[in-house]
Design an enzyme around this catalytic site. Structure first.
Site, PDB file in Angstrom:
ATOM      1  N   ASP A   1     -10.521  -9.426  -9.049  1.00  0.00           N
ATOM      2  CA  ASP A   1      -9.514  -9.639  -8.010  1.00  0.00           C
ATOM      3  C   ASP A   1      -8.161 -10.063  -8.611  1.00  0.00           C
ATOM      4  O   ASP A   1      -8.077 -11.029  -9.364  1.00  0.00           O
ATOM      5  CB  ASP A   1     -10.017 -10.726  -7.057  1.00  0.00           C
TER       6      ASP A   1
ATOM      7  N   SER B   1      -5.614  -7.710  -3.647  1.00  0.00           N
ATOM      8  CA  SER B   1      -6.836  -8.046  -2.927  1.00  0.00           C
ATOM      9  C   SER B   1      -6.809  -7.421  -1.534  1.00  0.00           C
ATOM     10  O   SER B   1      -6.661  -6.220  -1.400  1.00  0.00           O
ATOM     11  CB  SER B   1      -7.006  -9.558  -2.892  1.00  0.00           C
TER      12      SER B   1
END
Length: 734
Positions: free
Chosen positions: A591, A478
């Protein structure tokens, strides 16, 4: 009663290697012998001396001793009248593998290597006969330090070694051969005397190496269960098979096995870094590849670790009578012993096989090496490259003016390698990293997710830069993926800062749209990543980089090690519901924090026995006023709260906040476990910052910098064994 001296011809006639020589030849050899007289305690030769002659004991006794890794001298054999010493000196002229000392008055006859070479030309097969005669002693010398380490040999080491040698079995395992597989009977353990093995536990994707002095199969001795791993030889290896009943007679061996089992079950990591790699082979990936140039670049880095020796075909041929021994011959076995002895004398061996080398030498290099590097000139077309054999690695050598590698994907596809390195001529960029990765001493850096809190990672990068810590590979998830990619791409924390700030611009980041697929159309974040990284691919980075995304439907983490950087980072940071999923080959990637917000485990696999520094921006937020709004909420009612004075408002979480927090919930437990795999975890004090407070980037970078400088400074000084004057007191990681 002392034995009578033996005449030189009579001595020669009793030695198996010379026994079938005719009388005239024996007399001519005997005439070339020099005689030396030694008093009690005199040293005939020392371990490590240059070896240039063979000796016959004409009268008296000699002790043969070796010094083990702990510095203890062990007498491994006692030689009397008629014995032969130093035969390997005739065969290859290496250094002495043992110290030989007189016990009382001794006379010896010396036969020089020059004389032996002349005789060997006249008598084909003589070298092989010498090897057959000395093999048992060579085995005892190689076994001595390993057996002493495991068994403790007591006061009479000679008898102990000979007893253990009789009760155990010496095995030669060729490169690529399998020692055992899951399900095989576990009826003993194996000690690695020389060479290198690969152990792959059943059901696990990753294997680990085992080298000289280490063991495999020892757990089977404790429980007698079937084997649970596959063990193969990375290179030609010599092993000692120790049956269970022999192990059971030695309590210290059982205790050592039990300690190892406890450490494995508890997940205790290595206390020292380094994988024991000693011998590297450099082979051309295409005709004309300059392996010598790479060896020259590697030399100072290897010699910084200890003595290093380069060996090529002419060097070996000259030591073995002008040509390489025939594969499978007794002399071929002596070559293995000789190379193993050279390996023991040096910290590293580099085997060179340029394009002009014979196929026999190329195969010998492959069989002897812990790691095989295929060397390629990056300016050549990849189509000219040879196909690699697992686990070969590729080294792409770039011109001095190369700013960033390119075209690596074609080389990987053509060779089929799974591990590669970039090296630049001129300044040698990448060579130190190559050596560290080979020797298991590389340093890997991992960045967690955390939204805006990830800006603190940039402060840590600044601290690393100031402290001069060399980072060899990076990983992240991320926001951590963006920071890691920026570092690998630019190697400048200022550039990483500018890139991360550009990403945090809410006007571009949150380009809202009709929320059917996601809250944003994600064009802004995509354009930002493309503007930062362009079309640069992961495999073209000087510093290896990996980031993690999650396959939404298959529920598996995805490790991005190749392909465009922007695509990998875009997938790794695609917060479900906020950004649209990233589509790759029909799969939806989101993600990586959904499954692995802190990929320390990924980095541990990359660096092996190296060092892992983990930077966490996942601090727990401080307690807040609890929510209390019932099981259902009207969006209109929530909106109306903004018209109510703050003290009287009902608190509702925003959709974006809920989605941000939900992203990492599933991987929080995993990240706690992952921390145990790191050598140092820097817990950045970011609990006072929100995950969406991108506008506070300057504060976060400063907080990360000051905290990381203190923690890393203490850690660096602790590694050096000296206190850090800037950070007195005990080291605190949080």
């Amino acid at each position: 009663m002392a034995l009578e001296p033996r005449s030189h011809p009579d001595l020669l006639a009793t030695v198996p290697a010379f026994a079938d020589l005719d009388g005239a030849t024996l007399r001519s050899v005997a005439a070339a012998l020099d005689e030396l007289t030694l008093a009690d305690g005199d040293v005939l030769m020392r371990q490590g001396d240059e070896a240039d002659a063979l000796y016959f004991v004409t009268t008296g006794e000699l002790d043969v001793s070796v010094v083990n890794g702990g510095g203890r001298s062990l007498v491994v054999e006692r030689l009397g009248t008629g014995s032969v010493i130093g035969e390997m000196a005739l065969l290859a002229g290496n250094r002495r593998s043992a110290t030989v000392t007189a016990r009382g008055p001794v006379t010896v006859a010396r036969f020089t290597r020059a004389g032996f070479d002349a005789l060997a030309l006249e008598r084909p097969g003589l070298r092989e006969r010498v090897v057959s005669a000395i093999t048992p002693r060579l085995e005892r010398v190689q076994l001595a330090s390993v057996l002493e380490s495991w068994f403790g040999l007591g006061s009479d080491a000679t008898a102990a070694i000979q007893g253990l040698q009789a009760a155990t079995k010496w095995l030669t395992l060729p490169a690529g051969a399998t020692l055992y597989r899951p399900g095989d009977e576990a009826d003993g353990m194996y000690l690695v005397v020389s060479g290198r093995l690969q152990v792959r536990p059943s059901g696990e994707a990753h294997a680990y190496p085992v080298g000289r002095g280490e063991s495999v199969g020892d757990l089977g001795v404790l429980g007698g269960a079937a084997r649970t791993e596959t063990v193969t030889a990375i290179r030609d290896s010599h092993l000692l098979r120790v049956p269970t009943h022999v192990v059971e007679r030695h309590p210290q061996v059982m205790a050592r096995i039990a300690r190892g089992a406890v450490e494995r079950l508890s997940g205790a990591g290595p206390t020292t870094h380094g994988n024991g790699l000693r011998t590297v082979a450099l082979l051309p990936a295409h005709d004309g590849a300059d392996v010598q140039a790479l060896a020259d670049l590697m030399r100072p880095h290897l010699e910084a670790l200890g003595p290093s020796l380069r060996i090529d075909e002419p060097f070996v041929a000259g030591a073995f009578g002008g040509s390489l021994p025939a594969p499978g011959s007794a002399l071929d076995a002596s070559l293995t012993h000789w190379l193993n002895e050279l390996e023991a004398e040096n910290s590293s061996l580099v085997l060179l096989a340029p394009s002009t080398s014979s196929q026999a030498w190329v195969e010998r290099c492959r069989r002897q090496a812990d790691a095989v590097l295929l060397v390629a000139d990056s300016g050549q077309p990849a189509a000219a490259a040879v196909s690699a054999r697992p686990p070969d690695q590729l080294v792409l050598v770039h011109a001095a003016e190369t700013a960033l590698p390119g075209g690596t994907a074609a080389w990987l596809e053509r060779t089929g390698v799974e591990e590669w390195h970039h090296v630049r001529l001129g300044d040698g960029r990448g060579v130190a990293r190559l050596v560290r990765r080979l020797t298991g001493t590389a340093v890997g850096l991992v960045f967690s997710g955390g939204g805006a809190r990830g800006y603190a990672h940039i402060g840590l990068l600044r601290a690393i830069d100031e402290l001069g810590i060399e980072i060899d590979m990076v990983a992240g998830t991320s926001m951590g993926a963006l920071i890691a990619a920026g570092h690998a791409f630019a190697d400048d924390w200022h550039v990483v800062e500018r890139s991360a700030v550009a990403f945090g611009d809410k006007k571009r980041l949150l380009d809202k749209t009709l929320p059917l697929v996601a809250l944003t159309k994600s064009q802004g974040v995509t354009n930002t990543y493309r503007s930062i990284f362009g079309d640069t691919r992961i495999e073209d980075l000087w510093t290896p980089f990996v980031c993690v995304s999650a396959n939404l439907f298959e529920a598996v983490p995805v490790e991005h090690t190749t392909g465009p950087i922007w695509e990998a980072v875009r997938a790794s940071s695609a917060i479900p519901g906020i950004f649209t999923p990233f589509v790759r080959e029909g799969a939806l990637l989101v993600d990586g924090a959904v499954m692995n917000a802190f990929p320390v485990d990924v980095m541990r696999d990359m660096v092996g026995t190296g060092t892992v520094i983990a930077s966490s921006g996942m601090a727990k937020s401080p307690p807040r006023e609890p929510f209390d709004f019932g099981p259902s909420v009207s969006g209109w009612r929530a909106l109306a709260q903004y018209l109510v004075p703050k003290k009287r408002r009902t608190l509702y979480p925003t959709m974006i906040k809920t989605l941000m927090e939900a992203t990492s919930v599933g991987s929080k437990h995993q990240s706690i476990t992952a921390r145990t795999l790191a050598d140092l975890v820097v817990e950045l004090p970011v609990q006072g910052f929100g995950k969406l407070e991108f506008h506070r980037h300057e504060e976060l970078i400063e907080v990360g910098y000051r905290h990381a400088l203190a923690v890393l400074g203490q850690w660096v000084e602790a590694e050096r064994g000296a206190p850090d004057p800037r950070s007195p007191g005990p080291m605190t990681l949080a």
